[in-house]
Design a protein around this motif. Structure first.
Motif, short mmCIF file in Angstrom:
data_model
loop_
_atom_site.label_atom_id
_atom_site.label_comp_id
_atom_site.label_asym_id
_atom_site.label_seq_id
_atom_site.Cartn_x
_atom_site.Cartn_y
_atom_site.Cartn_z
N PHE A 72 0.82 -1.20 0.00
CA PHE A 72 0.00 0.00 0.00
C PHE A 72 0.86 1.26 0.00
CE2 PHE A 72 -3.08 -3.05 1.38
CZ PHE A 72 -4.33 -2.52 1.10
N LYS A 73 0.35 2.29 -0.62
CA LYS A 73 0.91 3.63 -0.48
C LYS A 73 0.06 4.38 0.54
CE LYS A 73 1.43 8.13 -2.78
NZ LYS A 73 2.79 8.46 -2.32
N ARG A 74 0.69 4.93 1.59
CA ARG A 74 -0.02 5.71 2.60
C ARG A 74 0.18 7.21 2.34
NH1 ARG A 74 3.10 3.17 7.60
NH2 ARG A 74 4.73 3.65 6.09
N TRP A 75 -0.84 7.96 2.68
CA TRP A 75 -0.78 9.42 2.61
C TRP A 75 -0.67 9.95 4.03
CZ3 TRP A 75 -0.70 12.06 -2.06
CH2 TRP A 75 -0.89 11.26 -3.19
N ASP A 76 0.24 10.86 4.26
CA ASP A 76 0.58 11.28 5.62
C ASP A 76 -0.47 12.18 6.25
OD1 ASP A 76 2.30 11.26 7.86
OD2 ASP A 76 3.14 13.19 7.28
N LYS A 77 -1.05 13.08 5.47
CA LYS A 77 -2.02 14.03 6.03
C LYS A 77 -3.27 13.29 6.47
CE LYS A 77 -4.23 17.04 3.37
NZ LYS A 77 -4.49 18.22 2.52
N PRO A 78 -3.82 13.57 7.67
CA PRO A 78 -5.02 12.86 8.11
C PRO A 78 -6.22 13.16 7.21
CG PRO A 78 -4.54 14.68 9.59
CD PRO A 78 -3.36 14.55 8.67
N VAL A 79 -7.04 12.16 7.01
CA VAL A 79 -8.27 12.33 6.23
C VAL A 79 -9.26 13.20 6.99
CG1 VAL A 79 -10.29 11.09 5.38
CG2 VAL A 79 -7.99 10.22 4.91
N VAL A 80 -9.42 12.93 8.27
CA VAL A 80 -10.31 13.72 9.14
C VAL A 80 -9.45 14.30 10.26
CG1 VAL A 80 -12.33 13.72 10.65
CG2 VAL A 80 -12.31 12.28 8.60
N PRO A 81 -9.19 15.60 10.26
CA PRO A 81 -8.37 16.19 11.32
C PRO A 81 -9.15 16.31 12.62
CG PRO A 81 -9.14 17.89 9.83
CD PRO A 81 -9.59 16.59 9.23
N GLU A 82 -8.43 16.60 13.70
CA GLU A 82 -9.07 16.68 15.02
C GLU A 82 -10.15 17.76 15.11
OE1 GLU A 82 -6.17 17.23 18.02
OE2 GLU A 82 -5.82 15.10 18.30
N ASP A 83 -10.01 18.82 14.36
CA ASP A 83 -10.95 19.94 14.46
C ASP A 83 -12.09 19.84 13.46
OD1 ASP A 83 -9.50 20.34 12.20
OD2 ASP A 83 -8.97 22.43 12.60
N ALA A 84 -12.41 18.61 13.00
CA ALA A 84 -13.47 18.46 12.01
C ALA A 84 -14.68 17.71 12.57
CB ALA A 84 -12.93 17.72 10.79
N PRO A 85 -15.60 18.40 13.24
CA PRO A 85 -15.44 19.76 13.74
C PRO A 85 -15.10 19.82 15.23
CG PRO A 85 -17.75 19.22 13.70
CD PRO A 85 -17.01 17.99 13.25
N ALA A 86 -15.36 18.75 16.03
CA ALA A 86 -15.10 18.85 17.48
C ALA A 86 -15.09 17.47 18.10
CB ALA A 86 -16.17 19.72 18.14
N ASP A 87 -14.59 17.41 19.36
CA ASP A 87 -14.66 16.22 20.20
C ASP A 87 -14.01 14.99 19.55
OD1 ASP A 87 -16.03 17.65 22.13
OD2 ASP A 87 -17.99 17.14 21.32
N ARG A 88 -12.83 15.20 18.92
CA ARG A 88 -12.12 14.07 18.35
C ARG A 88 -10.68 14.00 18.83
NH1 ARG A 88 -15.55 14.66 14.16
NH2 ARG A 88 -15.19 12.51 13.60
N LYS A 89 -10.40 14.60 19.98
CA LYS A 89 -9.02 14.66 20.45
C LYS A 89 -8.65 13.52 21.39
CE LYS A 89 -8.42 19.64 19.91
NZ LYS A 89 -8.01 20.92 20.55
N GLY A 90 -9.62 12.82 21.91
CA GLY A 90 -9.30 11.77 22.87
C GLY A 90 -8.95 10.46 22.20
N ASN A 91 -8.49 9.51 23.00
CA ASN A 91 -8.17 8.18 22.52
C ASN A 91 -9.41 7.51 21.92
OD1 ASN A 91 -7.08 5.68 22.07
ND2 ASN A 91 -6.67 5.20 24.20
N ARG A 92 -9.28 7.04 20.69
CA ARG A 92 -10.35 6.35 19.96
C ARG A 92 -11.51 7.29 19.56
NH1 ARG A 92 -8.50 2.66 23.76
NH2 ARG A 92 -7.88 0.63 22.94
N SER A 93 -11.29 8.59 19.60
CA SER A 93 -12.37 9.52 19.29
C SER A 93 -12.41 9.95 17.83
CB SER A 93 -12.26 10.78 20.17
OG SER A 93 -12.66 10.49 21.49
N ASN A 94 -11.67 9.29 16.96
CA ASN A 94 -11.65 9.76 15.57
C ASN A 94 -11.37 8.59 14.63
OD1 ASN A 94 -11.73 11.51 13.39
ND2 ASN A 94 -9.70 12.36 13.75
N TYR A 95 -12.23 7.57 14.69
CA TYR A 95 -12.13 6.44 13.77
C TYR A 95 -13.05 6.70 12.58
CZ TYR A 95 -9.95 3.27 17.23
OH TYR A 95 -9.10 2.66 18.11
N LEU A 96 -12.61 6.33 11.38
CA LEU A 96 -13.49 6.34 10.23
C LEU A 96 -14.20 4.99 10.17
CD1 LEU A 96 -13.85 8.67 8.16
CD2 LEU A 96 -12.70 7.20 6.51
N ALA A 97 -15.52 5.03 10.01
CA ALA A 97 -16.28 3.79 9.89
C ALA A 97 -15.84 3.02 8.66
CB ALA A 97 -17.77 4.10 9.83
#
Length: 502
Positions: free
Chosen positions: A332-357
């Protein structure tokens, strides 16, 4: 002297022959090609770059506020389907669980929950009456027991699939078949089946034993390769002396990684006999990748895309989904920039708080948009939320041209038709132009960039024309394509047969 000249000529001819071999044409036929990897890309020049696109955040799609749900609901799976009447329906599955941080334990047993939607935007939780919880069966629980921790279903589109197993799933189960939290020891993967996506039974197991499995273990039918693929979590520890330890307690301290296998019948997996850890063609180095979310790329099934969760232990164990792409299912080729950043839009800074389904669906009523979903607010309150995001069709990576303009030149290609269709967006004052070249880089007569009618505006499927003619002798020999982008984005292209008109 003459002998030296002859040797020099032979060396030059050998070098030329070597270059020709290195530039063997890539046979893309009529397949749509995206810029998610380097498969067709030779070089990018000028004021242009390949730019990872981030989906647009929309409204919250689901809140896990029921008594059998809670603040640690996770491992969401979404896919498109049709109901018994042939109407479109979208299905969602997720873990129902809750954690008391003060007591440091779960407040109720883990279950598998179900939701559905007609538009991929508004979701409901039907009362299914299948599983008792808190003295009542009025709930949306579809599975309770072994495998509830990370139950990951899909609809099997294999032409050989039996009706009673039209829906399948994998999950982590102890070798004995008991729930993973009830016993200690070796964990494995078991298979599940269902005729309708609602009523499930364990079908087979253990199927896979090499790995750690306490995550979203994805499996699906790959129509392009004609086989099943599965991806699961494993730890890999690379010791200073060169020894590599894969899986289990001896690998603790290593990187969270992804392992894969294939099967022709969903019963006998190469993961049992020859498990393979994913390899990467980029230069990002080792990273902790927790989930994988690998799937066939819509509109381009020869490509596999994934949205693994990158875990950053040195940054408070925060997580962020990234994009990766493959042609063979392992590299696989990985892209470094996150797909969904922490500020998109809120409450994604904690552990396991920003998984893509796991899952990407076409939004009904729009031929321009995909819907994806990402979790937020994990373990930070009384429930979690799943938010919808939208991608442009094919819009995972763009060839982005700046105001000064730049270009991408493909490798030599073998194509199946004389019409070129592109998906692009030109900003005001910008344009896309295309030049068809011989394999050696010389422009084909009448198909240079100067001959190209500039493409402006915003089109998902637009045929390129040169002096109003959109049909060329492109399939008779290998060609290169030079895409010129000025203040514009290009997302995909393909060659098809037939005549075109403006």
């Amino acid at each position: 002297m003459l002998l030296n000249r002859i040797l020099q000529v032979c060396l030059v001819l050998g070098c030329v022959n070597g270059l020709a071999t290195a530039a063997e044409p890539v046979n893309i036929g009529s397949q749509r090609e995206l810029f998610v990897d380097d498969h067709v890309v030779d070089k990018v020049e000028g004021d242009a770059r390949l730019d990872l696109q981030q989906p647009v955040p929309r409204d919250v799609a689901l809140v896990t506020s029921k008594p059998w749900e809670g603040n640690t609901c996770a491992y969401y799976t979404v896919f498109a389907d049709t109901d018994d009447f042939g109407k479109a329906i979208f299905r969602m599955y997720y873990r129902g669980s809750n954690y008391n941080a003060k007591r440091r334990d779960q407040t109720h047993r883990q279950v598998v929950c179900y939701a559905e939607s007609r538009d991929a935007i508004h979701w409901s939780k039907p009362n299914l009456g299948l599983v008792e919880f808190g003295g009542s069966r009025e709930n949306n629980i579809v599975w309770d027991g072994a495998g509830s921790h990370c139950f990951t279903p899909f609809k099997d589109t294999s032409p050989n699939c039996r009706p009673d197993a039209r829906y399948k799933a994998l999950s982590q189960v102890h070798r004995s078949g008991k729930p993973h939290h009830a016993v200690q020891g070796e964990m494995t993967v078991f298979a599940y089946k269902s005729p309708d996506g609602i009523r499930w039974t364990i079908s087979d197991g253990p199927l896979i034993t090499k790995g750690d499995f306490d995550s979203q273990n994805a499996a699906f039918w790959d129509p392009y390769a004609g086989l099943y693929r599965e991806y699961h979590r494993v730890r890999v520890l690379r010791k200073p002396g060169g020894e590599v330890v894969v899986g289990g307690r001896p690998a603790y301290g290593g990187f969270r990684s992804i392992m894969t296998g294939t099967s022709k019948n969903f019963l006998n997996w190469t993961s049992w006999t020859e498990p393979q850890v994913l390899e990467y063609t980029d230069d990002l180095g080792e990273q902790h990748l927790y989930t994988n979310a690998v799937m066939s790329c819509p509109r381009a099934p020869q490509i596999l895309i994934g949205f693994p969760t990158r875990l950053l232990p040195e940054q408070g164990s925060r997580v962020e989904p990234i994009l990766m792409a493959s042609r063979d299912g392992r590299k696989f080729k990985r892209w470094d920039k996150p797909v969904v950043p922490e500020d998109a839009p809120a409450d994604r800074k904690g552990n396991r708080s920003n998984y893509l389904a796991w899952g990407l669906v076409a939004t009904p009523g729009s031929d321009r948009e995909y819907s994806v979903y990402a979790s937020e607010s994990y373990l930070s309150g009384t429930d979690t939320r799943l938010r919808r995001f939208t991608y442009r069709v094919d819009g995972f990576v763009a060839l982005r041209g700046g105001k000064r303009g730049g270009q991408l030149i493909t490798r030599p290609l073998k194509v199946a038709g004389g019409r070129l269709e592109i998906n692009y967006l030109a900003r005001p004052g910008g344009h896309v132009r295309v030049e068809i070249q011989h394999a050696d880089g010389r422009p084909l007569a009448n198909f240079s960039a100067d001959d190209c009618d500039p493409l402006v505006g915003d089109e998902i499927a637009r045929f390129v024309t040169w002096n109003t003619d959109g049909n060329g002798p492109f399939s008779t020999r290998p060609i290169r394509v030079r895409f010129e982008v000025k203040d514009a984005d290009l997302y995909s292209f393909r060659f098809v047969s037939g005549r075109s008109s403006r």
